[in-house]
Enzyme design. Structure first.
Site, PDB file in Angstrom:
ATOM      1  N   CYS A  72       4.526  -4.223   0.141  1.00  0.00           N
ATOM      2  CA  CYS A  72       4.828  -3.411  -1.112  1.00  0.00           C
ATOM      3  C   CYS A  72       5.716  -2.150  -0.594  1.00  0.00           C
ATOM      4  CB  CYS A  72       3.720  -3.039  -1.808  1.00  0.00           C
ATOM      5  SG  CYS A  72       4.091  -2.042  -3.198  1.00  0.00           S
ATOM      6  N   CYS A  73       6.908  -1.985  -1.376  1.00  0.00           N
ATOM      7  CA  CYS A  73       7.584  -0.914  -1.160  1.00  0.00           C
ATOM      8  C   CYS A  73       7.922  -0.134  -2.511  1.00  0.00           C
ATOM      9  CB  CYS A  73       8.866  -1.271  -0.218  1.00  0.00           C
ATOM     10  SG  CYS A  73      10.017  -2.227  -1.048  1.00  0.00           S
ATOM     11  N   TYR A  74       8.940   0.570  -2.731  1.00  0.00           N
ATOM     12  CA  TYR A  74       9.280   1.263  -3.747  1.00  0.00           C
ATOM     13  C   TYR A  74       9.643   0.203  -5.023  1.00  0.00           C
ATOM     14  CZ  TYR A  74       8.817   5.668  -1.198  1.00  0.00           C
ATOM     15  OH  TYR A  74       8.386   6.822  -0.690  1.00  0.00           O
TER      16      TYR A  74
END
Length: 114
Positions: A72-74
């Protein structure tokens, strides 16, 4: 056109936030969050691990390479590169979370740890 065995090269998969929400309670998938420390502390998917340059070696050493990992990132862009890196480290089931934490936060505001 030379395609240096790219067709059989292992690649990461994509996961939608709805799919993650369905499997999260099973504790079968490991969620790793690659956002910066402040963002991670201010809100993250419940039970997500913070994966940083500093924690990467420990994660690679201790994690089960056959357990599904969701990166998960932005917004779901940087996570693709991180997911491909984990595949290159012999992780077998790696997903990039499409829409990232931004989409997760908008669809599942009750499933965020702080």
């Amino acid at each position: 056109m030379s395609d240096k065995s790219a067709s059989n090269e292992e690649r990461f998969m994509h996961m939608q936030v709805e799919e993650l929400a369905q499997v999260l309670n099973d504790k079968t998938h490991v969620v790793v969050d690659i956002r910066d420390a402040t963002s991670f502390v201010n809100g993250r998917i419940t039970d997500a691990l913070h994966l940083t340059n500093e924690s990467l070696a420990d994660f690679l050493r201790e994690a089960d390479p056959d357990a599904p990992v969701v990166v998960c990132c932005y917004h779901g862009h940087s996570s693709q590169q991180a997911a491909q890196f984990l595949v290159s480290q012999d992780f077998t089931k790696v997903y990039s979370l499409d829409g990232g934490f931004t989409q997760w936060q908008s669809q599942y505001p009750d499933n965020i740890s702080r």
